[in-house]
Design an enzyme around this catalytic site. Structure first.
Site, PDB file in Angstrom:
ATOM      1  CD  GLN A 105      -2.797  -1.105   2.488  1.00 14.56           C
ATOM      2  OE1 GLN A 105      -2.711  -0.217   3.335  1.00 14.56           O
ATOM      3  NE2 GLN A 105      -3.639  -2.124   2.618  1.00 14.56           N
ATOM      4  CG  HIS A 167      -3.796   0.050   7.843  1.00 13.24           C
ATOM      5  ND1 HIS A 167      -4.521  -0.421   8.908  1.00 13.24           N
ATOM      6  CD2 HIS A 167      -4.239  -0.661   6.760  1.00 13.24           C
ATOM      7  CE1 HIS A 167      -5.359  -1.365   8.497  1.00 13.24           C
ATOM      8  NE2 HIS A 167      -5.192  -1.524   7.177  1.00 13.24           N
ATOM      9  CD  GLU A 261     -15.290   5.118  13.957  1.00 11.01           C
ATOM     10  OE1 GLU A 261     -15.413   4.230  14.809  1.00 11.01           O
ATOM     11  OE2 GLU A 261     -14.586   6.155  14.128  1.00 11.01           O
ATOM     12  CE1 TYR A 271     -13.480  12.213  16.489  1.00 10.19           C
ATOM     13  CE2 TYR A 271     -11.232  12.716  17.127  1.00 10.19           C
ATOM     14  CZ  TYR A 271     -12.502  13.136  16.816  1.00 10.19           C
ATOM     15  OH  TYR A 271     -12.810  14.482  16.843  1.00 10.19           O
ATOM     16  CE1 TYR A 282     -11.020  -6.368   6.510  1.00 17.98           C
ATOM     17  CE2 TYR A 282      -8.908  -6.198   7.637  1.00 17.98           C
ATOM     18  CZ  TYR A 282      -9.912  -5.628   6.883  1.00 17.98           C
ATOM     19  OH  TYR A 282      -9.817  -4.303   6.508  1.00 17.98           O
TER      20      TYR A 282
END
Length: 389
Positions: A105, A167, A261, A271, A282
């Protein structure tokens, strides 16, 4: 620009109903396996602006109307108008970019244009830096001179290094006071790092446009706390939008299996991740028994099953009056764009758009003329433009 698809547009809301008819060209219907539907009046048209991009990730407009587009593979591209006013992808990428880690990623992520660009030529880039075994999210500022980036300055490098290429978060926005906010994911390694105050992962950070720490950051001066931290407890936030009319910063983040969210970011807010979530792992295993806890900011909206939210834009343009005052959220898994109307700053009934295209959507931006611009998450990827039909 070639029209791809069109669909009827109606004012959303319970008084008008939620039934929509999708309209596509015969070729699109053949590819998607759907029969063509007769065209409706008062709709929109989707045009192809550019194609052949390698996983385009973000877009930003320059004051002269040129469009900057990042490719995750480490290239910054320019889309400019020709003598006839047509938008065309320039053949050569921008030169002078810093080295970018491209793996998994990891890659080149967001691009942001300074509000004083006409005077200083500054743009901002976020990208993965380092190696797959020890990497960071880095933000640099550079001066765009023609087709070359010059006078690079590193403004922020996340700490500590993380060992995997997942991420990153990596979205950027400028607040009303001119400071820069950047999202960081949890790295998908140690979830609890999102709650650690000596780590940037799983946080939103805030710096000035020269990289210094604002004196009014919420944790400045606290022992053992990184002073750039602006909010905490995030999993992988990839959408960020400052809404001047509401003086509000909106952010969204990927959940695990469910639990995406939409949040209103307040300085110092927690949060919850991974202490609170409505999603599961998962594997189906429970991450936490808590959806809410004292001291945790509750989400404004949640998406379960996950839509995999990516880019986000606030629409206040002239071309689609019924869409004004809405957040637009690009969705990867759902292959759509969610329109989230804001009513007093809170989300109203959502509308799902552009599913007829069958594309994973990475980013959505509002153009200076009021059109919507969509980036598709694929190789080859495309830049699409949405205008009234």
């Amino acid at each position: 620009m070639m029209p791809l698809a069109r669909r009827s547009h109606q004012h959303p809301g319970p008084r008008r109903g939620t039934a929509w008819r999708w309209v596509g060209t015969a070729a699109l219907a053949l590819v998607a396996g759907w029969p063509p539907v007769p065209a409706q009046a008062a709709g929109y048209r989707v045009e192809a602006v550019a194609s052949g991009l390698e996983f385009p990730w973000a877009a930003a407009f320059l004051p002269d109307g040129r469009l900057l587009v990042t490719e995750r593979a480490g290239r910054l591209r320019v889309i400019a108008r020709d003598a006839d006013g047509r938008l065309l992808l320039q053949p050569q990428p921008v030169e002078g970019l810093p080295p970018v880690l491209v793996a998994g990623q990891a890659g080149l992520f967001d691009v942001l244009v300074d509000p004083d660009f006409a005077r200083n030529g500054w743009i901002y880039l976020s990208f993965a830096h380092g190696t797959p075994q020890a990497n960071h999210l880095r933000v640099v500022r550079g001066r765009l001179d023609g087709n070359r980036l010059q006078d690079l300055r590193t403004l922020f490098t996340s700490q500590p290094a993380k060992p995997h290429d997942q991420h990153f978060g990596a979205r950027m926005a400028l607040l009303g006071d001119g400071t820069l906010v950047v999202t960081l994911g949890d790295g998908n390694v140690e979830r609890t790092d999102a709650q650690r105050m000596d780590s940037h992962v799983g946080k939103t950070v805030r710096v000035t446009r020269d990289g210094s720490v604002p004196a009014d950051n919420p944790f400045v001066g606290r022992a053992g706390v990184l002073p750039e931290i602006y909010s905490l407890g995030h999993r992988n936030p990839q959408g960020l939008a400052w809404v001047p009319a509401l003086n509000t910063l909106y952010q969204h983040e990927h959940g695990s299996k469910g639990g995406d969210e939409l949040n209103r970011i307040v300085p110092g807010g927690n949060y919850g991740w991974p202490m609170t979530t409505s999603g599961v792992d998962y594997t189906g295993a429970r991450i936490t028994p808590y959806r809410t806890l004292p001291g945790v900011q509750p989400p404004l909206a949640e998406w379960t099953p996950s839509i995999a939210p990516a880019g986000m834009s606030y629409y206040d343009g002239a071309l689609f009056p019924a869409w004004r005052g809405s957040l637009f959220v690009a969705a990867l898994k759902e292959r759509s764009v969610r329109r989230v109307p804001l009513q007093g700053g809170a989300p109203g009934a959502q509308e799902t758009l552009f599913r007829e295209l069958g594309e994973r959507m990475r980013d959505v931006r509002t153009g200076p003329e009021g059109a919507l611009y969509l980036l598709t998450d694929s190789a080859p990827g495309r830049v699409l433009r949405v205008v009234p039909h």
